[in-house]
Design an enzyme around this catalytic site. Structure first.
Site, short mmCIF file in Angstrom:
data_model
loop_
_atom_site.label_atom_id
_atom_site.label_comp_id
_atom_site.label_asym_id
_atom_site.label_seq_id
_atom_site.Cartn_x
_atom_site.Cartn_y
_atom_site.Cartn_z
N MET A 95 0.81 -1.21 0.00
CA MET A 95 0.00 0.00 0.00
C MET A 95 0.85 1.27 0.00
O MET A 95 2.05 1.24 0.28
CB MET A 95 -0.93 0.01 1.21
N HIS A 96 0.22 2.38 -0.34
CA HIS A 96 0.74 3.75 -0.16
C HIS A 96 1.83 4.17 -1.14
O HIS A 96 2.24 5.33 -1.14
CB HIS A 96 1.27 3.96 1.27
N ASP A 254 -2.58 -4.87 0.44
CA ASP A 254 -2.12 -6.14 1.00
C ASP A 254 -2.75 -6.48 2.34
O ASP A 254 -3.01 -7.66 2.62
CB ASP A 254 -0.59 -6.16 1.09
#
Length: 524
Positions: A95-96, A254
């Site tokens: 992520m991110h 995830d």
């Protein structure tokens, strides 16, 4: 699974398969499942992480793409499954991360990934532009250095020529989706970690985008996680060995993907995951936001549901660091015995008494998120004496990671969220010792499940919903997932850990100002 279709021939057999692709930090793992959730074939492709400066972390999106198509091709070839029997693909992604593409869909710079901590000034800028309370109200979280919005501002502030060229802003798995399908899209669970969404209404926030100067046209179309976002292009089909048009669903970040893969799809069941990072994750039927911003509220991969999670940055990363720097003998011995080095490390750490006679480790090697939200935090061994050995330090690292997860677990319980069952997962969930530590610290049983593929299974089940094999995500989990083993707490250890946990929390409180001083010195 064998599915019998009674047409003209009663013995005709039809088999359905699903693919889950987990685009992680250390590598991409692709797994082929049958529609009972059984793993048929898997393949892992690793790639590097670049750290040009302390606290920085980057990866090359081309590495993700090559790892994805080559690993899909590998599992199809290993299994011998006919491409026509593969009914769908789900994508799980770290992520991110920030991926920027130009007008020709060419990558403009290496991706700034989730554990990068360069954006302290931009997080402050984000808070100033939106207001802390309003930002939490809209996005479910305070401004965080790890989230994508701060990364976008960093590029805007420090690489303005690249920002001007950027026509698409994507997350890691959504870049892979674009290469697979040609579709510029995202989905709610991963996108809600960008800090650009109206979490309650599951859409992009016009207010946040306007104040940050980010055109909505630069962001992908939003889907729910089990919705079909497109099909494989001819080029992607040739590279993967699958049929053109094979569906690709939204997938999930995830953590949401791993939660689905662990059956965390109804109230009362939470997961405690140890991977590179560590996560305590709980399902929510209705949105709840911690006003202190200590944990993250995001959209779940189940339509119309949410989740809360606490994240510790350096969980498995801490143990890997210790292995790579201090456990060469164990690595050599493991190679000779044909076992995992972590297995031997577990055996050594198990010989040390709970609490390590006062040696405490803070796992803040990449800064920290939950619940202290401090990008300047660093790892610490506290209470080290001449009596302590390497193996005391090894166990202290494992206990420190478990303390950090307990820190998150306690916040979630303080929010009034039911946590009557805890399921261990991730690479650390395979460690009997780490499961026992968690059971002792949480003072409740820790369960493991029959499935071990976590995020890959989760997004494969989402693909099954998109393909019409299952009617819903909870139904898919009921079919594929069941509890296998339970680790009960040891009362004596629980008492020891409860005492040392207060010391663990006090160590950070006592040195956090010194972390700021170190950061200031390094910035000079």
């Amino acid at each position: 699974m064998l599915i019998y279709h009674y047409t003209q021939r009663r013995d005709e057999v039809k088999m359905n398969y699903l693919i889950g692709v987990d685009i992680g930090t250390s590598g991409t793992k692709t797994v082929l499942f049958d529609d009972k959730g059984n793993s048929i074939a898997s393949h892992l492709v690793e790639y590097p992480m670049y750290q040009p400066k302390i606290g920085w972390a980057e990866q090359d999106p081309e590495d993700w793409w090559q790892a994805t198509y080559s690993s899909i091709k590998a599992v199809v070839e290993k299994s011998g499954v006919s491409p026509s029997d593969v009914k769908g693909i789900g994508l799980s992604g770290q992520m991110h991360g920030l991926v920027l593409l130009d007008k020709d869909d060419k990558v403009l710079r290496r991706s700034i990934i989730w554990c990068d901590q360069r954006t302290t000034a931009e997080a402050d800028q984000l808070t100033e532009l939106i207001g802390r309370e309003r930002l939490i109200e809209i996005t479910g979280n305070p401004a965080l250095t790890g989230f994508t919005a701060a990364k976008i501002l960093w590029v805007k502030n420090n690489e303005p020529e690249l920002f001007e060229k950027a026509e698409k802003i994507l997350l890691p798995k959504d870049y892979v989706r674009l290469r697979l399908t040609g579709e510029f899209a995202t989905e709610v669970s991963d996108a809600s970690g960008m800090q650009l969404m109206d979490i309650k209404n599951r859409c992009w926030s016009d207010e946040v985008l306007d104040k940050l100067g980010i055109p909505k046209s630069k962001l992908g179309k939003m889907y729910e996680s089990c919705e079909v976002t497109g099909g494989l292009t001819n080029e992607a089909a040739e590279l993967t060995g699958l049929n053109p048009g094979t569906i690709v669903v939204g997938g999930a970040g995830d953590q949401a993907a791993g939660a689905v893969g662990n059956g965390i799809v109804k109230p009362g069941i939470i997961s405690s995951t140890i991977g590179t990072s560590g996560v305590v994750f709980a399902h929510m039927e209705n949105i709840e936001i911690d006003k202190g911003g200590r944990v993250h509220t995001l959209c779940h991969a189940i339509p119309g549901k949410w989740h809360v999670m606490g994240v510790t940055q350096g969980a498995g990363l801490s143990l890997k660091w210790f292995r790579d720097n201090f456990c060469h003998a164990e690595m050599d011995a493991a190679d000779g015995l044909g076992v995992d080095p972590y297995y031997l490390m577990d055996q050594q750490a198990e010989k040390v008494e709970a609490g390590c006679e006062g040696l405490i480790y803070l796992p803040y090697m990449m800064g920290e998120r939950s619940p202290i939200l401090d990008p300047n935090a660093k790892g610490i061994f506290f209470g080290l004496s001449a009596k302590h050995t390497k193996y005391d330090m090894l166990r202290a690292v494992m206990e420190g990671v478990a303390y950090s997860l307990k820190d998150c677990y306690d916040v979630i319980k303080d929010m009034g969220i039911d946590a009557s069952e805890v399921r261990a997962s991730g690479g650390g969930g395979k460690s009997k010792l780490w499961r026992q530590m968690q059971a002792d610290m949480y003072n409740c049983p820790i369960n493991t499940i029959n499935a071990s593929e976590g995020p890959a299974l989760g997004v494969a089940l989402l693909a099954g919903v998109g393909a019409g094999i299952y009617n819903s995500v909870p139904e898919a989990c009921e079919i594929a997932i069941s509890v296998k083993d339970t680790t009960d707490p040891i009362a004596e250890n629980a008492e020891i850990y409860n005492k040392y946990f207060e010391v663990y929390r006090g160590v950070y409180a006592g040195v956090k100002d010194q972390f700021k001083k170190i950061a200031k010195i390094q910035a000079e």
